[in-house]
Design an enzyme around this catalytic site. Structure first.
Site, PDB file in Angstrom:
ATOM      1  N   ASP A  49      32.527 -14.861 106.347  1.00 27.88           N
ATOM      2  CA  ASP A  49      33.579 -13.905 106.738  1.00 27.88           C
ATOM      3  C   ASP A  49      34.031 -13.011 105.577  1.00 27.88           C
ATOM      4  O   ASP A  49      35.164 -12.518 105.584  1.00 27.88           O
ATOM      5  CB  ASP A  49      34.808 -14.646 107.330  1.00 27.88           C
ATOM      6  CG  ASP A  49      34.499 -15.304 108.661  1.00 27.88           C
ATOM      7  OD1 ASP A  49      33.563 -14.857 109.364  1.00 27.88           O
ATOM      8  OD2 ASP A  49      35.179 -16.292 109.009  1.00 27.88           O
ATOM      9  N   GLY A 109      30.313 -15.439 125.767  1.00 28.89           N
ATOM     10  CA  GLY A 109      29.540 -14.194 125.610  1.00 28.89           C
ATOM     11  C   GLY A 109      30.220 -12.944 126.136  1.00 28.89           C
ATOM     12  O   GLY A 109      29.541 -11.996 126.545  1.00 28.89           O
ATOM     13  N   SER A 110      31.565 -12.895 126.053  1.00 29.57           N
ATOM     14  CA  SER A 110      32.217 -11.664 126.534  1.00 29.57           C
ATOM     15  C   SER A 110      31.931 -10.492 125.587  1.00 29.57           C
ATOM     16  O   SER A 110      31.837  -9.344 126.027  1.00 29.57           O
ATOM     17  CB  SER A 110      33.718 -11.866 126.719  1.00 29.57           C
ATOM     18  OG  SER A 110      34.372 -12.024 125.481  1.00 29.57           O
ATOM     19  N   ASN A 111      31.759 -10.773 124.307  1.00 29.22           N
ATOM     20  CA  ASN A 111      31.385  -9.692 123.382  1.00 29.22           C
ATOM     21  C   ASN A 111      29.959  -9.216 123.653  1.00 29.22           C
ATOM     22  O   ASN A 111      29.678  -8.020 123.592  1.00 29.22           O
ATOM     23  CB  ASN A 111      31.534 -10.154 121.934  1.00 29.22           C
ATOM     24  CG  ASN A 111      32.966 -10.013 121.447  1.00 29.22           C
ATOM     25  OD1 ASN A 111      33.473  -8.910 121.297  1.00 29.22           O
ATOM     26  ND2 ASN A 111      33.625 -11.142 121.233  1.00 29.22           N
ATOM     27  N   THR A 149      27.055 -11.963 104.896  1.00 30.95           N
ATOM     28  CA  THR A 149      26.454 -12.305 103.607  1.00 30.95           C
ATOM     29  C   THR A 149      26.552 -13.828 103.434  1.00 30.95           C
ATOM     30  O   THR A 149      27.031 -14.524 104.331  1.00 30.95           O
ATOM     31  CB  THR A 149      27.216 -11.605 102.455  1.00 30.95           C
ATOM     32  OG1 THR A 149      28.570 -12.077 102.475  1.00 30.95           O
ATOM     33  CG2 THR A 149      27.188 -10.100 102.587  1.00 30.95           C
ATOM     34  N   HIS A 184      34.875 -10.890 113.948  1.00 34.09           N
ATOM     35  CA  HIS A 184      35.787 -12.009 113.658  1.00 34.09           C
ATOM     36  C   HIS A 184      37.180 -11.659 114.192  1.00 34.09           C
ATOM     37  O   HIS A 184      37.644 -10.527 114.013  1.00 34.09           O
ATOM     38  CB  HIS A 184      35.836 -12.263 112.142  1.00 34.09           C
ATOM     39  CG  HIS A 184      36.696 -13.429 111.782  1.00 34.09           C
ATOM     40  ND1 HIS A 184      36.260 -14.735 111.885  1.00 34.09           N
ATOM     41  CD2 HIS A 184      37.983 -13.484 111.342  1.00 34.09           C
ATOM     42  CE1 HIS A 184      37.241 -15.551 111.524  1.00 34.09           C
ATOM     43  NE2 HIS A 184      38.295 -14.817 111.184  1.00 34.09           N
TER      44      HIS A 184
HETATM   45  C1  GRF Z   1      35.481 -14.057 119.718  1.00 33.24           C
HETATM   46  O1  GRF Z   1      36.861 -14.107 119.567  1.00 33.24           O
HETATM   47  C2  GRF Z   1      34.812 -13.848 118.373  1.00 33.24           C
HETATM   48  O2  GRF Z   1      35.529 -13.033 117.527  1.00 33.24           O
HETATM   49  C3  GRF Z   1      34.781 -15.234 117.834  1.00 33.24           C
HETATM   50  O3  GRF Z   1      34.462 -16.048 118.934  1.00 33.24           O
HETATM   51  C4  GRF Z   1      34.902 -15.410 120.129  1.00 33.24           C
HETATM   52  C5  GRF Z   1      33.706 -15.272 121.022  1.00 33.24           C
HETATM   53  O4  GRF Z   1      34.058 -14.819 122.289  1.00 33.24           O
HETATM   54  N1  GRF Z   1      33.874 -15.345 116.723  1.00 33.24           N
HETATM   55  P1  GRF Z   1      32.913 -14.450 123.328  1.00 33.24           P
HETATM   56  O5  GRF Z   1      31.946 -15.616 123.397  1.00 33.24           O
HETATM   57  O6  GRF Z   1      32.253 -13.188 122.874  1.00 33.24           O
HETATM   58  O7  GRF Z   1      33.633 -14.266 124.641  1.00 33.24           O
END
Ligand code: GRF
Length: 220
Positions: free
Chosen positions: A146, A12-14, A142, A109
């Site tokens: 991807d 969950g770093s994003n 969609t 992605h």
């Molecule tokens: C990221 O590289 C994202 O693009 C891919 O999975 C990874 C998730 O990383 N789909 P995080 O869990 O957000 O750290």
């Protein structure tokens, strides 16, 4: 404030980058729900730390993948989610979510799509192929995995001596900028979809009343 529902399967770093951007007021959005297909996803702990409603929806707890997704949709609706953000969510999105949130699901992605789509190992695939530039893509989700309309891409160089880990780290840093940026654009109503193409409208830099005052001042 655009209400976000984030789906994440892992660390969950994003999600954290989005939470930080919201908390800092950098984007006009807030995370109102986090869901995962894994009870042990670190993303769920991050949600708890930010007082965001969170829930695990393990595939095994439902009779079908559709039933699992319907439960996720119900949770998202309960929390008032307006935009669904896939941030490292592994399962392929099916009909229940696509129909409930048509044109309102985005994904990040780790490659410059359409290169290296449809794989969980896009960074390794980029290295193996020998590309000199890779990066990340934020796109609408969609039916075609991807392959939805692209909102934003950020390129990073592939360096001599890169391993899958070092390249993935560089791409991840780009993801942490690109995903909140794209959400901010959507929240500000600047994203216009025209078929496959996505247009980003310019930010309104002048306050109308200031312009009018200037016009009045400069008029003969
Ligand atoms: C990221 O590289 C994202 O693009 C891919 O999975 C990874 C998730 O990383 N789909 P995080 O869990 O957000 O750290």
């Amino acid at each position: 404030m655009l209400a976000l529902g984030v789906l994440a399967s892992g660390r969950g770093s994003n999600l954290q980058a989005v939470l930080d951007a919201c908390t800092a007021g950098r984007i006009g959005a807030r995370v109102v729900a986090v869901a995962s297909n894994r009870a042990d996803a670190l993303a769920l702990d991050r949600a708890v730390c930010h007082d965001v409603s969170s829930k695990a929806f393990a595939r095994g707890a439902y009779r079908s993948k559709s039933a699992q997704e319907e439960a996720i949709v119900a949770f998202m609706r309960e929390q008032g989610v307006e935009l669904v953000v896939l941030a490292g969510y592994v399962p392929i999105i099916g009909r229940p979510l696509l129909e409930a949130y048509r044109d309102r699901i985005i994904n990040v992605h780790p490659s410059l799509l359409p290169a290296f789509g449809g794989t969980l190992h896009a960074q390794a695939a980029a290295l193996t192929y020998g590309v000199k530039v890779s990066g990340c893509t934020v796109h609408y989700v969609t039916e075609d995995v991807d392959a939805g309309p692209i909102i934003l891409q950020q390129a990073v160089p592939v360096l001599e001596g890169d391993t899958e880990e070092t390249l993935a780290r560089r791409i991840l840093d780009a993801e942490h900028e690109a995903l909140p940026t794209a959400i901010g654009w959507i929240a500000a109503g600047r994203v216009v979809r025209e078929g496959r193409r996505v247009r980003i409208q310019p930010e309104c830099v002048h306050k109308p009343d200031v312009r009018i005052q200037e016009l009045v001042r400069n008029s003969p």
